[in-house]
Write a protein that holds these residues in place. Structure first.
Motif, PDB file in Angstrom:
ATOM      1  N   HIS A 196       1.109 -16.465   8.712  1.00  0.00           N
ATOM      2  CA  HIS A 196       0.070 -16.415   7.673  1.00  0.00           C
ATOM      3  C   HIS A 196       0.703 -15.617   6.525  1.00  0.00           C
ATOM      4  O   HIS A 196       0.627 -14.381   6.526  1.00  0.00           O
ATOM      5  N   PHE A 204       0.388 -14.248   3.781  1.00  0.00           N
ATOM      6  CA  PHE A 204      -0.421 -13.713   2.680  1.00  0.00           C
ATOM      7  C   PHE A 204      -1.160 -12.440   3.057  1.00  0.00           C
ATOM      8  O   PHE A 204      -2.199 -12.147   2.496  1.00  0.00           O
ATOM      9  N   GLN A 205      -0.665 -11.687   4.013  1.00  0.00           N
ATOM     10  CA  GLN A 205      -1.380 -10.443   4.372  1.00  0.00           C
ATOM     11  C   GLN A 205      -0.853  -9.297   3.502  1.00  0.00           C
ATOM     12  O   GLN A 205      -0.114  -8.442   3.959  1.00  0.00           O
ATOM     13  N   ASP A 216       1.143 -21.062   7.117  1.00  0.00           N
ATOM     14  CA  ASP A 216      -0.259 -21.453   6.901  1.00  0.00           C
ATOM     15  C   ASP A 216      -0.473 -21.764   5.423  1.00  0.00           C
ATOM     16  O   ASP A 216      -0.077 -20.978   4.560  1.00  0.00           O
ATOM     17  N   ARG A 257      -4.386 -26.797   6.799  1.00  0.00           N
ATOM     18  CA  ARG A 257      -5.713 -26.583   7.381  1.00  0.00           C
ATOM     19  C   ARG A 257      -6.578 -27.822   7.196  1.00  0.00           C
ATOM     20  O   ARG A 257      -6.413 -28.580   6.236  1.00  0.00           O
ATOM     21  N   GLN A 296     -12.291 -21.965   7.712  1.00  0.00           N
ATOM     22  CA  GLN A 296     -12.657 -20.937   8.686  1.00  0.00           C
ATOM     23  C   GLN A 296     -13.726 -19.980   8.154  1.00  0.00           C
ATOM     24  O   GLN A 296     -13.871 -18.859   8.616  1.00  0.00           O
ATOM     25  N   GLU A 327      -4.419 -24.520  11.823  1.00  0.00           N
ATOM     26  CA  GLU A 327      -4.870 -24.279  13.175  1.00  0.00           C
ATOM     27  C   GLU A 327      -6.334 -24.628  13.201  1.00  0.00           C
ATOM     28  O   GLU A 327      -7.093 -24.201  12.326  1.00  0.00           O
ATOM     29  N   HIS A 378      -7.090 -23.546  17.992  1.00  0.00           N
ATOM     30  CA  HIS A 378      -7.371 -22.113  17.852  1.00  0.00           C
ATOM     31  C   HIS A 378      -8.456 -21.865  18.879  1.00  0.00           C
ATOM     32  O   HIS A 378      -9.638 -21.895  18.591  1.00  0.00           O
ATOM     33  N   ASP A 424       1.884 -13.926  14.317  1.00  0.00           N
ATOM     34  CA  ASP A 424       0.551 -14.342  13.858  1.00  0.00           C
ATOM     35  C   ASP A 424       0.083 -13.645  12.575  1.00  0.00           C
ATOM     36  O   ASP A 424      -1.042 -13.148  12.522  1.00  0.00           O
ATOM     37  N   TYR A 480      -7.147  -6.652   8.155  1.00  0.00           N
ATOM     38  CA  TYR A 480      -7.782  -7.728   8.927  1.00  0.00           C
ATOM     39  C   TYR A 480      -9.294  -7.632   8.896  1.00  0.00           C
ATOM     40  O   TYR A 480      -9.991  -8.654   8.907  1.00  0.00           O
ATOM     41  N   LEU A 483     -10.097  -9.371   5.739  1.00  0.00           N
ATOM     42  CA  LEU A 483      -9.835 -10.813   5.778  1.00  0.00           C
ATOM     43  C   LEU A 483     -10.900 -11.558   6.579  1.00  0.00           C
ATOM     44  O   LEU A 483     -11.339 -12.634   6.206  1.00  0.00           O
ATOM     45  N   PHE A 484     -11.300 -10.940   7.689  1.00  0.00           N
ATOM     46  CA  PHE A 484     -12.140 -11.676   8.629  1.00  0.00           C
ATOM     47  C   PHE A 484     -13.643 -11.423   8.466  1.00  0.00           C
ATOM     48  O   PHE A 484     -14.424 -11.989   9.219  1.00  0.00           O
ATOM     49  N   HIS A 491     -14.740 -18.228  12.508  1.00  0.00           N
ATOM     50  CA  HIS A 491     -14.141 -18.591  13.796  1.00  0.00           C
ATOM     51  C   HIS A 491     -14.210 -17.405  14.753  1.00  0.00           C
ATOM     52  O   HIS A 491     -13.721 -17.485  15.875  1.00  0.00           O
TER      53      HIS A 491
HETATM   54  N1  LIG Z   1      -7.036 -17.519  11.485  1.00  0.00           N
HETATM   55  C1  LIG Z   1      -6.339 -16.712  10.691  1.00  0.00           C
HETATM   56  N2  LIG Z   1      -6.393 -16.829   9.359  1.00  0.00           N
HETATM   57  C2  LIG Z   1      -5.702 -16.018   8.567  1.00  0.00           C
HETATM   58  N3  LIG Z   1      -4.908 -15.066   9.020  1.00  0.00           N
HETATM   59  C3  LIG Z   1      -4.814 -14.913  10.341  1.00  0.00           C
HETATM   60  N4  LIG Z   1      -4.109 -14.076  11.099  1.00  0.00           N
HETATM   61  C4  LIG Z   1      -4.387 -14.323  12.375  1.00  0.00           C
HETATM   62  N5  LIG Z   1      -5.232 -15.326  12.493  1.00  0.00           N
HETATM   63  C5  LIG Z   1      -5.527 -15.720  11.228  1.00  0.00           C
END
Ligand SMILES: Nc1ncnc2[nH]cnc12
Length: 579
Positions: free
Chosen positions: A88, A90-91, A113, A145, A149, A178, A209, A282, A544, A547-548, A553
């Motif tokens: 991924h 872009f973190q 990704d 993709r 998500q 994924e 996933h 990951d 994270y 991001l999440f 998901h």
């Molecule tokens: N589903 C996801 N999307 C973006 N970054 C991630 N890092 C781990 N899983 C991810």
């Protein structure tokens, strides 16, 4: 791609002329003791490289040497360049900075990704960026993709059939997925199934996933076209996936540093075949990479008792096999792209020297020159130009329930029992104001966030799943302050306290990524974490968490463009509000 074939006819003819003695190789690796992925043995011989390709391996030496570089390899062990099958990029770092950094640790091929490119760019700009990244001295592939998500407004427009199909057909795209939207696939979404079929027709694979999936779910998804998954969390999960014939990627990442446990579980399951296994980091957050990339995972695998040769092949040949690219990658043999790592010892996977595309990227521990980062704005990723202001009126938090963080990324709903009508929340307990605002300023959704921190006064981030703006804090004034500074920066992450900016991470690449090198980004992230820990952030991975917050998901409740979203019931609990 501009150039449809990996090598033009003229180049292929030249490769043969090297064997005919009419041209000299550009490099000969003499007396090489190298890992041969097909024999699964160490063999000795000479490796001839012409430009970016291995043109011969064996006992012969070229007749014509010309200005060829001859490298005596007697003191080293050579292994194929490592391939990260699930990046991924872009973190906070970006595809370029991550690749540059990882190449120093022997990872020179990346399957990336496309999420951020898909969400930020239309295909023309995105493909010109891919074309530019293709010219780097590392090898960049992509996966596309099929879903965001999260719950976007107008997802069908972004993920239109035309866009997805163009990505799938792109030469640099080697996988679909994924597939976080697999429940929709099982429920009968035929668009998803069509894209899977298209990927198969194009000889590309599909990644699932599938955390926690049952044996039957794995089998059903396998029937619908899923080829691999990286969500195994126990030895039993690995067994279940392999039993159904799925390629299984072992993950060791900042949020799931599972590899030692996974390997113990694999051993307990009596699994002794590794051909369908790979590893991934990951898309870990920057600091995690201080100890290496795939070299670190290979090292853990060796320590935990994976047979040495398999430990290397899981980062090379197995990946190439999964992606149907053993003609180019994963083997030190004729015809392959010359990606080779030089090791001091067989069980020390961090290379002393690295060759990628036939060129030194690292020589005797020293990095060689790597191209500068592109001008991201030329590729449609300029810094963020927010055309709106956040006001006190936006900062109203009257929602009866909020989001409680169970760990870095898992959330659950909770009832808000405090009075959240004032401008400040008391410090010392773990509830904060939380707002997600449209980057175009049209809508917002406001609630409370519990469990993350006790003393953060103002925190703003343009880094998020969709690039919309997250603002968190105890003090509305400081939230505004953090937001304003983030806006002034043209995107970034800002922590504000007592009218001062305590820390900021500039993210000038679309408000999502830094354009600094990885080492600088690691330091910036470390400082952010330190300050957040001091202010009561009780988990490990704030990047994270950001991001999440929107990512559907993961269970159980999310803030999305559509509003507060119940993941299990798949419903919007409160719609976002127009500003
Ligand atoms: N589903 C996801 N999307 C973006 N970054 C991630 N890092 C781990 N899983 C991810």
């Amino acid at each position: 791609m501009e150039q449809r074939y990996r090598w033009k006819n003229k180049q292929l003819r030249e490769h043969v002329e090297v064997l005919n003695g009419k041209l000299s190789p550009t490099m000969v690796l003499k007396n090489a003791n190298y890992l041969h992925s097909i024999f699964k043995k160490w063999v000795t011989g000479h490796i001839w490289i012409y430009e970016d390709r291995i043109v011969y391996v064996g006992e012969k030496l070229p007749k014509s040497l010309g200005s060829c570089e001859i490298v005596d390899c007697s003191d080293y062990y050579l292994v194929p360049g490592y391939i990260e099958p699930h990046v991924h990029p872009f973190q906070l770092y970006n595809p370029h900075s991550f690749a540059e950094y990882a190449s120093q640790t022997g990872t020179t091929t990346f399957i990336n990704d496309n999420l951020m490119l898909f969400l930020e760019l239309r295909k023309k700009k995105a493909f010109s960026l891919l074309e530019s990244l293709r010219k780097l001295p590392v090898t960049m592939y992509w996966w596309t993709r099929f879903d965001s998500q999260t719950e976007m407004q107008d997802e069908e427009v972004t993920f239109s059939h035309g866009e997805v199909k163009s990505w799938l057909e792109h030469d640099a795209v080697v996988q679909g997925g994924e597939l976080t939207a697999w429940p929709k696939l099982l429920e009968g979404d035929d668009m998803l199934l069509h894209w899977i079929q298209e990927a198969k027709r194009l000889n590309k694979v599909i990644e699932g996933h599938l955390p926690g999936a049952s044996e039957k779910t794995l089998a059903k998804l396998n029937l619908l076209g899923i080829d691999g998954d990286h969500e195994a969390m126990t030895g039993e999960d690995v067994y279940k996936r392999l039993l159904q014939g799925l390629t299984t990627t072992l993950r060791h990442s900042s949020i799931r540093p599972d590899l030692p446990q996974l390997i113990k579980g694999i051993q307990e399951q009596g699994i002794d075949q590794f051909d369908l296994m790979m590893y991934t980091t990951d898309g870990s957050t920057p600091e995690f990479y201080e100890e290496g990339v795939l070299d670190r995972l290979i090292s853990i695998a060796i320590e935990e008792g994976i047979p040495l040769i398999d430990a290397y092949l899981m980062a090379s040949y197995n990946v190439a096999r999964y992606y149907n690219m053993t003609d180019l990658h994963g083997v030190i043999a004729t015809g392959r792209i010359a990606n080779i790592n030089f090791l001091r010892e067989k069980d020390q996977p961090t290379p002393v020297s690295v060759i990628s595309k036939g060129k030194w990227l690292k020589k005797e521990e020293a990095a060689t020159a790597f191209p500068a980062q592109p001008d991201w704005s030329k590729f449609g990723m300029p810094s963020l130009d927010l055309k709106w202001d956040l006001t006190m009126d936006d900062l109203q938090f009257s929602m009866p329930f909020g989001i409680e963080m169970v760990n870095d990324v898992i959330t659950k709903p909770y009832s808000v029992n405090i009075d959240a009508s004032g401008d400040e929340l008391q410090e010392g307990y773990d509830e904060n104001f939380l707002m997600l605002a449209d980057k175009h300023g049209k809508w917002r959704i406001s609630t409370m966030l519990k469990g993350v921190s006790t003393e953060v006064q103002g925190f703003a981030s343009s880094f998020s799943n969709t690039g919309d703006i997250i603002v968190i804090g105890k003090s509305k004034q400081e939230m505004l302050h953090a937001f304003n500074r983030m806006k002034e920066l043209g995107g970034g992450i800002v922590l504000s306290e007592n009218e001062q900016v305590l820390h900021e991470i500039e993210l000038p690449v679309a408000g999502l990524m830094s354009n600094k090198d990885m080492k600088a980004v690691i330091q910036e992230e470390k400082q952010l974490k330190k300050l957040l820990f001091e202010r009561g952030y009780q988990f490990n991975d704030p990047i994270y968490t950001l991001l999440f917050l929107q990512s559907t998901h993961l269970p159980y409740i999310r803030i999305t463009q559509q509003g507060m979203y119940d993941v299990m019931k798949k419903t919007v609990l409160f719609p976002s509000i127009m500003r």
